[in-house]
Motif scaffolding. Structure first.
Motif: not given
Lengths: 339, 256
Positions: B115-117, B188-191, B197-198
């Motif tokens: 997740h963090q990566h 911000d800027g994170v989907d 999903d990834r």
């Protein structure tokens, strides 16, 4: 030390006298400050003595992680926490170098760990004392690492190459740790009254055990004479102890802390500090297993090893499956290629 | 070793702090790193093999370095770490979970480091206030991910015992993973949906190679997903803080 490899010995047709000739050549080479390397011939007693010393050193590194790791989760600032974690990690790294260096003498890490766990091999007795307050982390860095460096710097010139080379790297890191310990104590000493008292109390408790780290007085030291002749050891226990005291006294003054020895004073005539009598009864008692933490330290070590057995077995099983898999793949490829 | 960097730097580098940073966002990411670092620090002297003493400490030090930068964006790092109450911490419940056996620690690492990566890679590619930190941290998280992956393969495809332990650990921690994909205000800027999903695809692929599968069942615990972010934690967290904070709190105003 190419001159005394068994091959050249046999080539020169030394016959029945081979052993004696090799031993004489070995002694001469060591006396001439030549380095002994893993593939060189060496007397069995030299090998055994080195294995004993290197194993004890490696064990001290990994047991020595415990008293300091005891404070990682309680470090009072994030900066100190990072320093302490990095230090304990370095100790694990030192353990790795030293077990690897011992492997060059034909003894495996597993074998040495078994001997540690069964009590057949020892670790430095200093780690059988407890770390009761945060200041103990500083006292260990300043005094225990300081004493260790005094002991270990001469080992950088040890006759056995792999040990000497491991020590060069270890000493660099140890002196970094020592400065950090000193700096930690300085912050406490110059801090609040309670912090200053904490620092003084820690120094009071760690001073004498640190002096004991140099081992028994020269006339009672079992392994000293031979180790000196073999250039494994360079200075006597008492010489190193004196050197440490002379270095520590002005450092204590700089810290604004006192050392708990009313007999400690400069001796103009000797050019050294005189210091009080060491309680050797305590030293032998702790060494025999009666220190405050002997059972706790070895118990934690054994428990970590036993509880980790399934992990090591899994890693070994995985490696075996996958190397077998690789071998099968290679065989298939070779067959296809008609090799 | 990264530890040396942490040691040599007395604080954070000012080029990491941007005026447009939202303190609560920095705190949220910082708390994740701080608390997981603390848990990993508990392994010191207890690891199953000497190489893991070094590896786990390495990861703990990386995370502590990240935490120090992030907390300093929000205020004084030590005040924030040592003087906040339990309800003010915003970390994921996942990272505060006790170490358990080595399989639990690895499962926690697998879930979190993937997740963090992904998150830091996305932040590093953007131009928000966390981009400089993320650009550095993403190199560290790549290693953390690799470490977790290698051990997941060994434990999953090792012995029957290691496989059973890994399975149990993956299942036990699964319910804490949903929270990782709740949007964080100010990050911000994170989907987040795409990130999830990834993550599912990447973790699923590792588990498949290890002969395991993604656990089934809900991905939120007794609290709704997002609880940790709102300061709702699990019982062991109070003890973690008690241990971490007691010395600092015992000497108000002291310098260390």
């Amino acid at each position: 030390m190419v001159a005394v490899t068994p091959e050249t010995g046999q080539d020169s047709g030394l016959g029945a006298d081979l052993g004696a000739q090799l031993a004489a050549a070995f002694d001469a080479a060591v006396a001439a400050e030549e380095r002994v390397e893993p593939r060189d011939w060496m007397p069995e007693a030299y090998r055994a003595s080195l294995v004993r010393q290197m194993a004890q050193h490696a064990h001290s590194e990994i047991i020595g992680m415990q008293p300091e790791a005891n404070w990682i989760t309680r470090a009072p600032s994030l900066r100190r926490k990072a320093i302490l974690m990095a230090k304990v990690q370095d100790e694990a790294g030192h353990g790795l170098y030293l077990y690897s260096a011992a492997e060059t003498l034909g003894t495996s890490r597993d074998e040495l760990l078994d001997k540690l766990h069964s009590g057949k091999q020892k670790y430095s007795s200093i780690f059988n004392y407890p770390t009761l307050t945060w200041a103990d982390v500083g006292a260990i860095g300043w005094l225990v690492d300081g004493a260790a460096i005094t002991n270990q710097v001469p080992i950088c010139r040890c006759s056995y190459g792999p040990y000497a080379r491991a020590m060069v790297r270890i000493c660099k890191e140890e002196s970094f740790h020592q400065r950090q310990g000193f700096e930690l104590l300085m912050a406490l000493s110059k801090g609040t009254e309670a912090q200053h008292a904490m620092a003084q109390d820690a120094v009071n408790r760690w001073w004498w055990p640190s002096l004991m780290m140099f081992g028994p007085p020269d006339d009672e030291s079992a392994h000293s004479a031979q180790s000196m002749a073999w250039r494994i050891k360079r200075h006597s226990n008492d010489e190193l102890r004196q050197r440490f005291v002379d270095i520590a006294v002005p450092q204590a003054e700089a810290l604004g802390l006192t050392l708990p020895d009313p007999d400690l004073k400069w001796n103009e005539e000797r050019g050294h500090h005189d210091f009080g009598a060491i309680d050797w009864a305590e030293f032998w008692d702790v060494l025999k297993g009666n220190g405050p933490c002997n059972e706790q330290r070895i118990g934690q070590r054994r428990r970590a090893h036993e509880e980790g057995a399934w992990v090591r077995e899994a890693a070994a099983a995985y490696a075996e499956k996958h190397s077998a898999h690789h071998a099968a793949q290679n065989a298939a490829t070779n067959e296809e290629a008609g090799v | 070793m990264t530890g040396t960097d942490a040691v040599q730097s007395d604080g954070v580098q000012s080029d990491d702090v941007r005026p447009d940073v939202i303190p609560s966002a920095a705190l949220t990411l910082g708390d994740d790193a701080l608390i997981l670092s603390h848990r990993l620090g508990e392994w010191a002297g207890h690891a199953p093999v000497l190489e893991e003493e070094v590896a786990l400490a390495n990861i703990a030090l990386d995370l502590l370095g990240q935490a120090r930068v992030l907390l300093s964006m929000a205020g004084d790092e030590d005040e924030l770490a040592f003087l906040r109450e339990e309800r003010s911490f915003r970390n994921l419940q996942l990272v505060e979970q006790p170490n358990g056996d080595f399989a639990h620690t690895i499962a926690r690492q697998l879930y979190f480091s993937f997740h963090q990566h992904e998150l830091y890679a996305e932040l590093a590619a953007g131009d928000g206030p966390f981009a400089p930190l993320a650009a550095k941290a993403v190199k560290e998280t790549a290693y953390h991910r690799d470490h977790a992956e290698q051990w997941t393969l060994r434990l999953g495809d090792g012995t029957p015992e290691s496989r059973a332990r890994m399975r149990a650990a993956l299942d036990a921690l699964w319910k804490y993973t949903g929270e990782m994909f709740q949007p964080v205000d100010g990050v911000d800027g994170v989907d987040w949906a795409a990130l999830e999903d990834r993550w599912l695809a990447a973790v699923g692929a590792v588990l498949e190679r290890a002969g395991l599968t993604l656990p089934e069942g809900p991905r939120s615990g007794a609290w709704a997903a997002g609880a940790g972010r709102q300061g709702l934690h699990t019982e062991s967290f109070g003890r973690l803080l008690a241990e971490m904070q007691h010395l600092h709190r015992s000497h108000p105003g002291a310098s260390w």
